[in-house]
Design a protein around this motif. Sequence first.
Motif, PDB file in Angstrom:
ATOM      1  N   GLU A  65       0.832  -1.213   0.000  1.00  0.00           N
ATOM      2  CA  GLU A  65       0.000   0.000   0.000  1.00  0.00           C
ATOM      3  C   GLU A  65       0.861   1.256   0.000  1.00  0.00           C
ATOM      4  O   GLU A  65       0.525   2.240  -0.651  1.00  0.00           O
ATOM      5  CB  GLU A  65      -0.939  -0.001   1.206  1.00  0.00           C
ATOM      6  CG  GLU A  65      -2.002  -1.072   1.132  1.00  0.00           C
ATOM      7  CD  GLU A  65      -2.716  -1.319   2.448  1.00  0.00           C
ATOM      8  OE1 GLU A  65      -3.758  -2.011   2.415  1.00  0.00           O
ATOM      9  OE2 GLU A  65      -2.256  -0.845   3.518  1.00  0.00           O
ATOM     10  N   ALA A  68       2.002   1.923  -3.492  1.00  0.00           N
ATOM     11  CA  ALA A  68       0.889   2.481  -4.277  1.00  0.00           C
ATOM     12  C   ALA A  68       0.587   3.906  -3.846  1.00  0.00           C
ATOM     13  O   ALA A  68       0.286   4.773  -4.683  1.00  0.00           O
ATOM     14  CB  ALA A  68      -0.346   1.588  -4.134  1.00  0.00           C
ATOM     15  N   ARG A 120      -8.891   4.232  -3.363  1.00  0.00           N
ATOM     16  CA  ARG A 120      -9.058   3.372  -4.545  1.00  0.00           C
ATOM     17  C   ARG A 120      -7.743   2.734  -4.971  1.00  0.00           C
ATOM     18  O   ARG A 120      -7.679   1.531  -5.216  1.00  0.00           O
ATOM     19  CB  ARG A 120      -9.623   4.198  -5.708  1.00  0.00           C
ATOM     20  CG  ARG A 120     -11.042   4.707  -5.523  1.00  0.00           C
ATOM     21  CD  ARG A 120     -12.103   3.625  -5.685  1.00  0.00           C
ATOM     22  NE  ARG A 120     -11.968   2.835  -6.873  1.00  0.00           N
ATOM     23  CZ  ARG A 120     -12.307   3.215  -8.101  1.00  0.00           C
ATOM     24  NH1 ARG A 120     -12.821   4.414  -8.312  1.00  0.00           N
ATOM     25  NH2 ARG A 120     -12.133   2.410  -9.124  1.00  0.00           N
ATOM     26  N   ASP A 121      -6.678   3.547  -5.072  1.00  0.00           N
ATOM     27  CA  ASP A 121      -5.440   3.061  -5.667  1.00  0.00           C
ATOM     28  C   ASP A 121      -4.469   2.462  -4.648  1.00  0.00           C
ATOM     29  O   ASP A 121      -3.826   1.454  -4.935  1.00  0.00           O
ATOM     30  CB  ASP A 121      -4.749   4.181  -6.445  1.00  0.00           C
ATOM     31  CG  ASP A 121      -5.612   4.709  -7.578  1.00  0.00           C
ATOM     32  OD1 ASP A 121      -6.559   4.009  -7.998  1.00  0.00           O
ATOM     33  OD2 ASP A 121      -5.360   5.836  -8.041  1.00  0.00           O
ATOM     34  N   TYR A 123      -5.271   1.497  -1.354  1.00  0.00           N
ATOM     35  CA  TYR A 123      -5.919   0.431  -0.597  1.00  0.00           C
ATOM     36  C   TYR A 123      -6.651  -0.577  -1.489  1.00  0.00           C
ATOM     37  O   TYR A 123      -7.141  -1.589  -1.008  1.00  0.00           O
ATOM     38  CB  TYR A 123      -6.894   1.006   0.428  1.00  0.00           C
ATOM     39  CG  TYR A 123      -6.207   1.744   1.552  1.00  0.00           C
ATOM     40  CD1 TYR A 123      -5.232   1.132   2.327  1.00  0.00           C
ATOM     41  CD2 TYR A 123      -6.538   3.058   1.833  1.00  0.00           C
ATOM     42  CE1 TYR A 123      -4.606   1.803   3.363  1.00  0.00           C
ATOM     43  CE2 TYR A 123      -5.926   3.736   2.873  1.00  0.00           C
ATOM     44  CZ  TYR A 123      -4.960   3.106   3.631  1.00  0.00           C
ATOM     45  OH  TYR A 123      -4.340   3.780   4.656  1.00  0.00           O
ATOM     46  N   GLY A 124      -6.756  -0.298  -2.787  1.00  0.00           N
ATOM     47  CA  GLY A 124      -7.332  -1.247  -3.733  1.00  0.00           C
ATOM     48  C   GLY A 124      -8.824  -1.467  -3.594  1.00  0.00           C
ATOM     49  O   GLY A 124      -9.319  -2.554  -3.888  1.00  0.00           O
ATOM     50  N   SER A 126     -12.941  -1.028  -4.368  1.00  0.00           N
ATOM     51  CA  SER A 126     -13.756  -1.012  -5.585  1.00  0.00           C
ATOM     52  C   SER A 126     -14.324   0.383  -5.838  1.00  0.00           C
ATOM     53  O   SER A 126     -14.334   1.240  -4.949  1.00  0.00           O
ATOM     54  CB  SER A 126     -14.908  -2.012  -5.457  1.00  0.00           C
ATOM     55  OG  SER A 126     -15.822  -1.581  -4.460  1.00  0.00           O
TER      56      SER A 126
END
Length: 136
Positions: A65, A68, A120-121, A123-124, A126
């Motif tokens: 994370e 990212a 979003r990016d 922590y991935g 939806s």
Amino acid sequence: MTRFDADTEADRIDLVADAIAAHRERDSAFCTLEADEDPSGDPEFLPPWVQFADGTLNLDCTDDELDALSDVVSRFGAFTIVERETIPAEMADEDPGTNVRVEAQTDDDRVAQFVEAAFRDAYGLSEDFRLWAVEI
């Protein structure tokens, strides 16, 4: 503030900007935003969160994370990682990670866009995750 959750990108951005404004109006110590989604399926999972105070965002990240999040910061010119502190295993709720402080030299709307991108990016989550303003 009249609403405390949102589940679309535009509504989440508005929610974050409104929460930051309410935090300033109330002169509170910080405001906390928390995601209501578990991308891992782990029953022990703790939802990702971001705190904002005095122009600084505070969040905890795993190593992946953090990588990212660094990419997100590089896309937003007014944001700078100013501090990273390793969270020791005995203090971590999950795996050891890093507490990150990101300075934001911009307005509330741009902070809100950054927070959306971080959830979003980094922590991935939806595109339809639910975000809560849990403390203002």
